[in-house]
Design an enzyme around this catalytic site. Structure first.
Site, PDB file in Angstrom:
ATOM      1  N   GLU A 132       0.868  -1.181   0.000  1.00 34.36           N
ATOM      2  CA  GLU A 132       0.000   0.000   0.000  1.00 34.36           C
ATOM      3  C   GLU A 132       0.889   1.210   0.000  1.00 34.36           C
ATOM      4  O   GLU A 132       1.710   1.377   0.897  1.00 34.36           O
ATOM      5  CB  GLU A 132      -0.798   0.057   1.281  1.00 34.36           C
ATOM      6  CG  GLU A 132      -1.912  -0.881   1.365  1.00 34.36           C
ATOM      7  CD  GLU A 132      -2.509  -0.637   2.706  1.00 34.36           C
ATOM      8  OE1 GLU A 132      -3.181   0.376   2.864  1.00 34.36           O
ATOM      9  OE2 GLU A 132      -2.228  -1.431   3.597  1.00 34.36           O
TER      10      GLU A 132
ATOM     11  N   CYS B  81      -1.550   9.337   4.262  1.00 36.67           N
ATOM     12  CA  CYS B  81      -1.781   8.894   2.878  1.00 36.67           C
ATOM     13  C   CYS B  81      -3.166   9.332   2.408  1.00 36.67           C
ATOM     14  O   CYS B  81      -3.384   9.577   1.241  1.00 36.67           O
ATOM     15  CB  CYS B  81      -1.624   7.385   2.769  1.00 36.67           C
ATOM     16  SG  CYS B  81      -2.577   6.481   3.988  1.00 36.67           S
TER      17      CYS B  81
HETATM   18  P1  NAD Z   1       9.240   4.720   2.947  1.00 37.08           P
HETATM   19  O1  NAD Z   1       8.877   4.054   1.688  1.00 37.08           O
HETATM   20  O2  NAD Z   1      10.410   5.636   2.948  1.00 37.08           O
HETATM   21  O3  NAD Z   1       9.537   3.632   4.095  1.00 37.08           O
HETATM   22  C1  NAD Z   1       8.586   2.688   4.498  1.00 37.08           C
HETATM   23  C2  NAD Z   1       9.287   1.513   5.168  1.00 37.08           C
HETATM   24  O4  NAD Z   1      10.053   0.782   4.211  1.00 37.08           O
HETATM   25  C3  NAD Z   1      10.286   1.918   6.257  1.00 37.08           C
HETATM   26  O5  NAD Z   1      10.170   1.019   7.338  1.00 37.08           O
HETATM   27  C4  NAD Z   1      11.632   1.756   5.573  1.00 37.08           C
HETATM   28  O6  NAD Z   1      12.695   1.514   6.447  1.00 37.08           O
HETATM   29  C5  NAD Z   1      11.360   0.544   4.703  1.00 37.08           C
HETATM   30  N1  NAD Z   1      12.266   0.377   3.545  1.00 37.08           N
HETATM   31  C6  NAD Z   1      12.943   1.326   2.861  1.00 37.08           C
HETATM   32  N2  NAD Z   1      13.636   0.770   1.837  1.00 37.08           N
HETATM   33  C7  NAD Z   1      13.374  -0.568   1.874  1.00 37.08           C
HETATM   34  C8  NAD Z   1      13.778  -1.688   1.075  1.00 37.08           C
HETATM   35  N3  NAD Z   1      14.581  -1.549   0.017  1.00 37.08           N
HETATM   36  N4  NAD Z   1      13.311  -2.909   1.393  1.00 37.08           N
HETATM   37  C9  NAD Z   1      12.459  -3.081   2.441  1.00 37.08           C
HETATM   38  N5  NAD Z   1      12.053  -2.060   3.238  1.00 37.08           N
HETATM   39  C10 NAD Z   1      12.501  -0.819   2.956  1.00 37.08           C
HETATM   40  O7  NAD Z   1       7.930   5.476   3.415  1.00 37.08           O
HETATM   41  P2  NAD Z   1       7.754   6.474   4.655  1.00 37.08           P
HETATM   42  O8  NAD Z   1       8.404   7.771   4.327  1.00 37.08           O
HETATM   43  O9  NAD Z   1       8.148   5.800   5.927  1.00 37.08           O
HETATM   44  O10 NAD Z   1       6.171   6.656   4.705  1.00 37.08           O
HETATM   45  C11 NAD Z   1       5.514   7.637   3.982  1.00 37.08           C
HETATM   46  C12 NAD Z   1       4.803   7.036   2.800  1.00 37.08           C
HETATM   47  O11 NAD Z   1       3.903   6.027   3.250  1.00 37.08           O
HETATM   48  C13 NAD Z   1       3.935   8.038   2.073  1.00 37.08           C
HETATM   49  O12 NAD Z   1       4.097   7.887   0.684  1.00 37.08           O
HETATM   50  C14 NAD Z   1       2.513   7.663   2.480  1.00 37.08           C
HETATM   51  O13 NAD Z   1       1.529   8.060   1.581  1.00 37.08           O
HETATM   52  C15 NAD Z   1       2.652   6.182   2.609  1.00 37.08           C
HETATM   53  N6  NAD Z   1       1.582   5.614   3.428  1.00 37.08           N
HETATM   54  C16 NAD Z   1       0.586   4.919   2.796  1.00 37.08           C
HETATM   55  C17 NAD Z   1      -0.464   4.397   3.517  1.00 37.08           C
HETATM   56  C18 NAD Z   1      -1.579   3.658   2.824  1.00 37.08           C
HETATM   57  O14 NAD Z   1      -2.411   3.080   3.503  1.00 37.08           O
HETATM   58  N7  NAD Z   1      -1.678   3.630   1.517  1.00 37.08           N
HETATM   59  C19 NAD Z   1      -0.504   4.566   4.903  1.00 37.08           C
HETATM   60  C20 NAD Z   1       0.522   5.276   5.517  1.00 37.08           C
HETATM   61  C21 NAD Z   1       1.563   5.790   4.766  1.00 37.08           C
END
Ligand code: NAD
Length: 518
Positions: A230, A264
């Site tokens: 997501e 989000c």
């Molecule tokens: P992000 O993508 O930077 O990180 C999310 C998670 O992924 C973190 O725990 C990070 O350490 C991990 N990660 C990073 N690189 C990785 C890799 N290569 N392999 C595995 N894991 C990895 O996102 P963020 O900045 O923490 O969150 C913000 C984003 O989340 C926004 O785009 C927001 O819209 C989205 N979001 C979506 C929803 C939804 O329900 N659709 C809900 C909340 C947040």
């Protein structure tokens, strides 16, 4: 009370396949713990989580303080968005899961399948890796961690590196109500998230940005791990000329600025029908100027600061780009210059060439795009990169519902906006860059359980179509095909053909495989 301790021993290497490193060790330990957790009755699992939820509510101030210190939540949002929901979430998930996890009988046609019974059962996947973002570091975890555990999985949670302590608090408290090893935490950055996938969990729930989501989905596809991803949102609100202006202004204000827009499901774009655009912008401007935000008020503010310098910079760039491309800044417009504060910023006369309309801003910024009417608004909204939530604001509910059907979004609201993200019974999902993952509701369960079809056969004689084959079987098949095609001319032959075929099979097997048929 937690159920009895599972037979937890040292991490067990799975046929020499245990991945090295901390992720591999946690997965191996989780697999051992999951074995007995999966056999624990759902009611007992629910009881563990209800106990944890009560403790979370009693210790809510700890969660609130951590969320404020770590990512700048304001008091009211730390209380309402992070601390208040765990019991409702557990009970809601129990209601979703009770029917969904029940063994389901599947009737089989007794003519085609004589003597047989079949059912489908939901089997937990094993150890689920949950990779989480920072923006709702406690409550954002309910909708993945709770259903994963309640459906009989163990979980390894990888919180965001920006919110290790808030998410860690949640996981540690919850793990205290569970058998050891059922819920474990792996702290670290993206590299640790990647290592967790390399250790081959049995499923993955990812929530975060599209860029990371794509990497995670590709890696999971490579490794054959079921994955629900997501990703972001860029939610539009469509404001029609006949809306209730005061309700609309209050609703859009809340859903654009809650969590400083770092959600989000935040409203980031308004498509305002030209006839009401001036009144809407003017009223939003008045209200936004009166909201409290900044170092003077701190956590008692209405609008929170940004969670990171990186996020502040994205917001600043989007506003600058919009200004350079002709947007009017109605209120706000630049960082306050102290800490990570960015004031509520309303931009008028925006268009789809601007980053603030095209890309996820994730800040307290709202872009107003003026449109001639609902048709133009819907066309434009359906062209946005993301497809999570959208809303329509109108007094004419029937018209609102008709228009909602044309919105290519996962969550569509009329006179409110995406407030159901924490409601276990309602799916939370999206289209386009938001990804294909589904959170909440029974539709989210394929990530947590797989179906197992079980068939029991009480017949003693071989089936008609089993080996060895003969001419009689071919004739029988021919007559059956005719029957299915409503050609009944040879139907009278069927009982005789079946008897002959059964006799041939019986004779063959009596001869102890020593002779051929025919
Ligand atoms: P992000 O993508 O930077 O990180 C999310 C998670 O992924 C973190 O725990 C990070 O350490 C991990 N990660 C990073 N690189 C990785 C890799 N290569 N392999 C595995 N894991 C990895 O996102 P963020 O900045 O923490 O969150 C913000 C984003 O989340 C926004 O785009 C927001 O819209 C989205 N979001 C979506 C929803 C939804 O329900 N659709 C809900 C909340 C947040």
């Amino acid at each position: 009370m937690p159920p009895s301790e599972p037979p937890l021993t040292d991490p067990v290497p799975l046929d020499g396949m245990q991945a090295p490193g901390p992720a591999g060790r946690l997965l191996a330990r989780g697999r051992v713990a999951q074995e007995s957790w999966s056999h624990t009755h759902l009611a007992a699992r629910v009881a563990c989580l209800v106990g944890a939820a009560h403790e979370m509510l009693a210790r809510r101030q700890e969660a609130m303080d951590l969320a404020t210190r770590e990512i700048g939540k304001v008091h009211a949002e730390a209380l309402f968005n992070e601390a208040l929901g765990p019991l409702d979430a557990v009970k809601g998930w129990a209601r979703v899961l009770r029917p969904a996890l029940r063994r389901r009988r599947v009737p089989l046609n007794p003519l085609g399948f004589p003597g047989k019974r079949a059912w489908v059962e939901a089997v937990p996947r094993g150890v689920v890796a949950i990779i989480a973002p920072w923006n709702f570091p406690v409550a954002g975890l309910y909708r993945s961690v709770f259903p994963a555990l309640l459906s009989g999985n163990a979980v390894v949670l990888k919180p965001s590196e920006l919110s290790p302590r808030s998410s860690g608090w949640f996981a540690e408290l919850l793990a205290g109500h569970l058998p050891a090893g059922v819920l474990q935490v792996l702290q670290g950055d993206g590299a640790m998230g990647a290592a967790l996938l390399d250790a081959r969990p049995d499923a993955c729930v990812f929530t975060g940005s599209p860029a990371t989501g794509r990497k995670v989905s590709v890696r999971c596809a490579d490794l054959g791990i079921p994955c629900s991803a997501e990703m972001g949102g860029k939610d539009p609100a469509i404001v029609l000329a006949d809306c209730d202006l005061e309700r609309t202004v209050a609703g859009i204000t809340h859903w654009a600025l809650c969590n400083a827009g770092q959600a989000c499901g935040a409203i980031e774009v308004v498509y305002a029908e030209r006839a009401i655009a001036d009144a809407l912008v003017s009223r939003l401007g008045e209200v936004w100027s009166a909201l409290r935000s900044g170092p003077l008020h701190g956590a008692a503010s209405d609008v929170a600061p940004m969670a990171s310098a990186r996020q502040l910079e994205v917001v600043r760039q989007h506003v600058e780009d919009a200004r350079a491309r002709g947007a009017t800044v109605v209120t706000g417009g630049a960082p306050l210059g102290e800490g990570l504060w960015f004031p509520p910023t309303l931009l008028d006369h925006c268009n789809h060439a601007m980053a603030v309309v095209r890309d996820e801003t994730f800040g307290p910024v709202l872009a107003v795009v003026r449109v001639e009417g609902p048709a133009e608004a819907i066309r434009a909204a359906n062209q946005l990169r993301y497809g999570l939530g959208a809303s329509i604001w109108t007094r004419d509910l029937a018209r609102g519902q008709r228009l909602a059907e044309r919105l290519d979004y996962g969550v569509v609201s009329i006179n409110n906006h995406s407030f159901t993200g924490a409601v276990p019974a309602l799916p939370w999902s999206g289209t386009r860059a938001t990804g294909f993952g589904v959170a909440n509701s029974a539709l989210a369960l394929p990530t947590f359980v797989r179906p197992r079809a079980v068939v029991v056969d009480r017949r003693k004689q071989p089936e008609l179509y089993w080996m060895p084959y003969d001419q009689g079987l071919l004739e029988l098949g021919d007559v059956l095909a005719d029957l299915q095609n409503n050609r009944l001319g040879r139907a009278w032959k069927l009982p005789g053909l079946m008897r002959r075929r059964m006799r041939a099979l019986r004779d063959f097997f009596r001869r102890r495989h020593s002779a051929q048929l025919r």
